[in-house]
Design a protein around this motif. Structure first.
Motif, PDB file in Angstrom:
ATOM      1  N   VAL A  46     161.476  59.912  31.253  1.00  0.00           N
ATOM      2  CA  VAL A  46     162.027  60.773  30.212  1.00  0.00           C
ATOM      3  C   VAL A  46     163.538  60.698  30.243  1.00  0.00           C
ATOM      4  O   VAL A  46     164.146  60.759  31.296  1.00  0.00           O
ATOM      5  N   ARG A  47     164.144  60.537  29.086  1.00  0.00           N
ATOM      6  CA  ARG A  47     165.594  60.535  29.035  1.00  0.00           C
ATOM      7  C   ARG A  47     166.071  61.876  28.467  1.00  0.00           C
ATOM      8  O   ARG A  47     166.815  61.909  27.527  1.00  0.00           O
ATOM      9  N   GLY A  48     165.579  62.970  29.040  1.00  0.00           N
ATOM     10  CA  GLY A  48     165.975  64.281  28.536  1.00  0.00           C
ATOM     11  C   GLY A  48     167.355  64.652  29.029  1.00  0.00           C
ATOM     12  O   GLY A  48     167.759  64.229  30.102  1.00  0.00           O
ATOM     13  N   ILE A  49     168.061  65.453  28.259  1.00  0.00           N
ATOM     14  CA  ILE A  49     169.418  65.827  28.648  1.00  0.00           C
ATOM     15  C   ILE A  49     169.408  66.915  29.716  1.00  0.00           C
ATOM     16  O   ILE A  49     170.349  67.051  30.490  1.00  0.00           O
TER      17      ILE A  49
ATOM     18  N   GLY B   2     175.190  61.227  21.425  1.00  0.00           N
ATOM     19  CA  GLY B   2     175.709  59.923  21.861  1.00  0.00           C
ATOM     20  C   GLY B   2     175.109  59.511  23.195  1.00  0.00           C
ATOM     21  O   GLY B   2     174.791  58.341  23.418  1.00  0.00           O
ATOM     22  N   HIS B   3     174.942  60.487  24.076  1.00  0.00           N
ATOM     23  CA  HIS B   3     174.333  60.231  25.390  1.00  0.00           C
ATOM     24  C   HIS B   3     172.919  59.669  25.228  1.00  0.00           C
ATOM     25  O   HIS B   3     172.578  58.630  25.787  1.00  0.00           O
ATOM     26  N   GLU B   4     172.108  60.376  24.468  1.00  0.00           N
ATOM     27  CA  GLU B   4     170.696  59.984  24.348  1.00  0.00           C
ATOM     28  C   GLU B   4     170.549  58.647  23.632  1.00  0.00           C
ATOM     29  O   GLU B   4     169.740  57.816  24.036  1.00  0.00           O
ATOM     30  N   LEU B   5     171.324  58.428  22.580  1.00  0.00           N
ATOM     31  CA  LEU B   5     171.218  57.150  21.864  1.00  0.00           C
ATOM     32  C   LEU B   5     171.691  55.994  22.742  1.00  0.00           C
ATOM     33  O   LEU B   5     171.177  54.875  22.641  1.00  0.00           O
ATOM     34  N   THR B   6     172.639  56.275  23.632  1.00  0.00           N
ATOM     35  CA  THR B   6     173.106  55.229  24.539  1.00  0.00           C
ATOM     36  C   THR B   6     172.006  54.829  25.524  1.00  0.00           C
ATOM     37  O   THR B   6     171.961  53.684  25.970  1.00  0.00           O
ATOM     38  N   HIS B   7     171.081  55.742  25.848  1.00  0.00           N
ATOM     39  CA  HIS B   7     169.933  55.326  26.658  1.00  0.00           C
ATOM     40  C   HIS B   7     169.182  54.196  25.959  1.00  0.00           C
ATOM     41  O   HIS B   7     168.663  53.281  26.606  1.00  0.00           O
ATOM     42  N   GLY B   8     169.133  54.274  24.630  1.00  0.00           N
ATOM     43  CA  GLY B   8     168.506  53.191  23.868  1.00  0.00           C
ATOM     44  C   GLY B   8     169.282  51.896  24.019  1.00  0.00           C
ATOM     45  O   GLY B   8     168.697  50.833  24.276  1.00  0.00           O
TER      46      GLY B   8
ATOM     47  N   VAL C 182     167.111  50.313  35.690  1.00  0.00           N
ATOM     48  CA  VAL C 182     165.920  51.095  36.012  1.00  0.00           C
ATOM     49  C   VAL C 182     166.323  52.542  36.305  1.00  0.00           C
ATOM     50  O   VAL C 182     167.401  52.810  36.826  1.00  0.00           O
ATOM     51  N   TYR C 183     165.423  53.469  35.969  1.00  0.00           N
ATOM     52  CA  TYR C 183     165.779  54.883  36.018  1.00  0.00           C
ATOM     53  C   TYR C 183     165.452  55.478  37.384  1.00  0.00           C
ATOM     54  O   TYR C 183     164.635  56.393  37.513  1.00  0.00           O
ATOM     55  N   GLN C 184     166.126  54.964  38.401  1.00  0.00           N
ATOM     56  CA  GLN C 184     165.848  55.388  39.769  1.00  0.00           C
ATOM     57  C   GLN C 184     167.076  55.089  40.629  1.00  0.00           C
ATOM     58  O   GLN C 184     167.704  54.031  40.472  1.00  0.00           O
TER      59      GLN C 184
ATOM     60  N   ASN D 179     172.678  54.326  34.788  1.00  0.00           N
ATOM     61  CA  ASN D 179     172.093  54.493  33.464  1.00  0.00           C
ATOM     62  C   ASN D 179     172.542  55.835  32.868  1.00  0.00           C
ATOM     63  O   ASN D 179     173.041  55.907  31.742  1.00  0.00           O
ATOM     64  N   GLU D 180     172.397  56.906  33.661  1.00  0.00           N
ATOM     65  CA  GLU D 180     172.836  58.231  33.221  1.00  0.00           C
ATOM     66  C   GLU D 180     174.343  58.247  32.934  1.00  0.00           C
ATOM     67  O   GLU D 180     174.807  58.830  31.951  1.00  0.00           O
ATOM     68  N   SER D 181     175.100  57.612  33.816  1.00  0.00           N
ATOM     69  CA  SER D 181     176.554  57.618  33.667  1.00  0.00           C
ATOM     70  C   SER D 181     176.995  56.885  32.400  1.00  0.00           C
ATOM     71  O   SER D 181     177.883  57.348  31.682  1.00  0.00           O
TER      72      SER D 181
ATOM     73  N   VAL E 265     169.289  60.892  39.680  1.00  0.00           N
ATOM     74  CA  VAL E 265     169.985  60.145  38.611  1.00  0.00           C
ATOM     75  C   VAL E 265     170.966  61.022  37.818  1.00  0.00           C
ATOM     76  O   VAL E 265     172.010  60.538  37.389  1.00  0.00           O
ATOM     77  N   HIS E 266     170.630  62.315  37.665  1.00  0.00           N
ATOM     78  CA  HIS E 266     171.548  63.221  36.958  1.00  0.00           C
ATOM     79  C   HIS E 266     172.576  63.829  37.920  1.00  0.00           C
ATOM     80  O   HIS E 266     173.419  64.611  37.510  1.00  0.00           O
ATOM     81  N   ILE E 267     172.417  63.543  39.199  1.00  0.00           N
ATOM     82  CA  ILE E 267     173.305  64.139  40.207  1.00  0.00           C
ATOM     83  C   ILE E 267     174.390  63.135  40.598  1.00  0.00           C
ATOM     84  O   ILE E 267     175.583  63.359  40.377  1.00  0.00           O
TER      85      ILE E 267
HETATM   86 ZN   LIG Z   1     170.295  60.993  30.112  1.00  0.00          ZN
END
Ligand SMILES: [Zn+2]
Length: 342
Positions: free
Chosen positions: A3-6, A158-164, A173-175, A182-184, A260-262
Motif C-alpha cells: 500500500v502506498r498510503g500517506i 505529488g507524493h502519491e503520484l510519484t510512487h507511480g 522495492v517497498y522494504q 521510495n518513500e523519500s 519505510v516511512h521512518i
Molecule cells: Zn508514500
C-alpha cells in the motif's frame, strides 16, 4: 504490491492504544482497512500498462463512498470547476503534478507515455488515507476528528503520484532502505510540486509533508518535516514523529516494511541540505539531479549509500565533475552520515 498510503501505520497503532474507545475503534478500523486493501490490491504482478493517450489526460471520479469493487466510480465532467472541494483539489493536484514532470523534466505522465491520471474521491466512509493503487489515485474524506480530507495537501498528491513514477522507473522495492528511498523520492517530488505551485525558493518553502491534513485537534504541523525530521508532530493520541535525520539514529524495525516511512527522514534531509546549499528553486538543480537518478540510475534494491553515489555521479554528468552542484550533493549526504562510496 504494498500500500502506498500517506498515513503510516505507526501513527494509527499509537491511536489504537488510546484510552478513548472511540479513538481505538477508529484506529483499528483503519488498520484493518489497510490490511484489507493490501490483501485486495489488484494483483498486477507487473507494472500496469495503460493505454497511451499522447497528451494531458486527467480524470476525476466519484466513487460515492464505495469500496475497491466500485472503483473508479462515476466520471465527473469539468472537475476543475467543481463545487466539491475534493473533486477540484484532486484535479488540480494531478494537473500540477503532470505539469511539474512535463514542463521541468520532459516526462509525459506517470509512465512517460501519457497515461491518464485517474483519481477517485470519496473512497469508503471516513477513510483516513490517500494512495496510489498501482493504476489510480484513491482519496478518503478523513474522519474529521484527526484527519481532514486528503486532497487538501497538494504535496500529498505529488507524493502519491510519484510512487507511480518510481514504479515505472527505479522500481524500488517497498522494504528497508530501498523502501525508505521510495518513500523519500515521493516526499522530494511531493514537496517540489507544492513549492513550484507556490513559486517558492528553498528559503521560503516549509519543507513539510502533508501540512493541512491534521485537524486542529492534533498537536502537529504535518506528517513529516524534511528540514527537521522528527519534529513534525508530537500528539498524545497520534504519538511523536519517529523520523531520524541521520544514520546515527537509523531505526531498525520490522514494522512499516522495515521503517519505510521512518528512515525516509534520512534521504529526505540529505535532499533538503543539498537543495539549501544550492539555493533558488529546488526543482531546478537538486530536483533535476534526483529525478534523473530516479529515472536512470537506481535499481530496485538500491541502498542509501548507492543512491548517494548515483546522485553524485548524475550531478557530475548534468553539471560537470567538480561542480558546485556535485559538491552540494556530497554535502547533503555527508550531513546525514551517509558516506559516498568510491
Ligand atoms: Zn508514500
Amino acid at each position: 504490491m504494498a500500500v502506498r498510503g500517506i498515513i503510516p501505520p505507526h501513527m494509527l497503532k499509537h491511536l489504537a492504544e488510546s484510552s478513548d474507545p472511540e479513538d481505538r475503534k477508529l484506529a483499528v478500523r483503519m488498520l484493518m482497512r489497510i490490511e484489507k486493501v493490501r490483501g485486495m490490491r489488484r494483483a498486477l504482478g507487473e507494472v500496469y500498462v495503460a493505454t497511451p493517450t499522447g497528451g494531458r489526460c486527467i480524470r476525476v471520479y466519484d466513487v460515492k463512498h464505495g469500496s475497491d469493487s466500485d472503483l473508479p466510480g462515476d466520471l465527473l465532467a469539468n472537475p476543475a470547476k467543481s463545487k466539491d472541494p475534493e473533486v477540484k483539489e484532486a484535479y488540480k493536484g494531478a494537473d500540477a503534478t503532470y505539469s511539474f514532470y512535463k514542463d521541468l523534466y520532459g516526462r509525459n505522465s506517470i509512465d512517460d507515455k501519457g497515461m491518464c491520471i485517474d483519481s477517485s474521491v470519496h473512497f469508503e466512509t471516513d477513510y483516513d488515507n490517500a494512495g496510489w493503487d498501482g493504476r489510480q489515485m484513491i482519496y478518503g474524506d478523513g474522519d474529521g476528528v484527526y484527519f481532514n480530507r486528503f486532497t487538501i495537501a497538494i504535496d500529498v498528491i505529488g507524493h502519491e503520484l510519484t510512487h507511480g513514477v518510481t514504479e515505472y522507473e527505479a522500481g524500488l522495492v517497498y522494504q528497508d532502505q530501498p523502501g525508505a528511498l521510495n518513500e523519500s523520492m515521493s516526499d522530494v517530488f511531493g514537496t517540489l510540486v507544492k513549492q513550484r505551485v507556490l513559486n517558492e525558493t528553498v528559503d521560503q518553502a516549509d519543507w513539510l509533508i502533508g501540512e493541512g491534513i491534521f485537524t486542529k485537534k492534533v498537536k502537529g504541523k504535518a506528517l513529516r518535516s524534511m528540514s527537521a525530521p522528527g519534529t513534525a508532530y508530537d500528539d498524545p493520541k497520534l504519538g511523536k514523529d519517529p523520523q531520524p535525520a541521520d544514520m546515527k539514529h537509523y531505526v531498525k524495525t520490522s514494522e512499516d516494511e522495515g521503517g519505510v516511512h521512518i528512515n525516509s527522514g534520512i534521504p529526505n534531509h540529505a535532499f533538503y541540505l543539498a537543495a539549501m546549499e544550492l539555493g533558488g528553486h529546488a526543482w531546478e538543480k537538486a530536483g533535476r539531479i534526483w529525478y534523473v537518478t530516479l529515472r536512470d540510475a537506481l535499481k530496485p534494491k538500491t541502498s542509501f549509500a548507492t543512491a548517494a553515489k548515483r546522485t553524485y555521479q548524475v550531478a557530475g554528468v548534468l553539471f560537470g565533475e567538480g561542480s558546485a552542484e556535485q559538491a552540494a550533493v556530497k554535502k547533503g549526504w555527508t550531513g546525514v552520515g551517509v558516506k559516498i562510496p568510491k
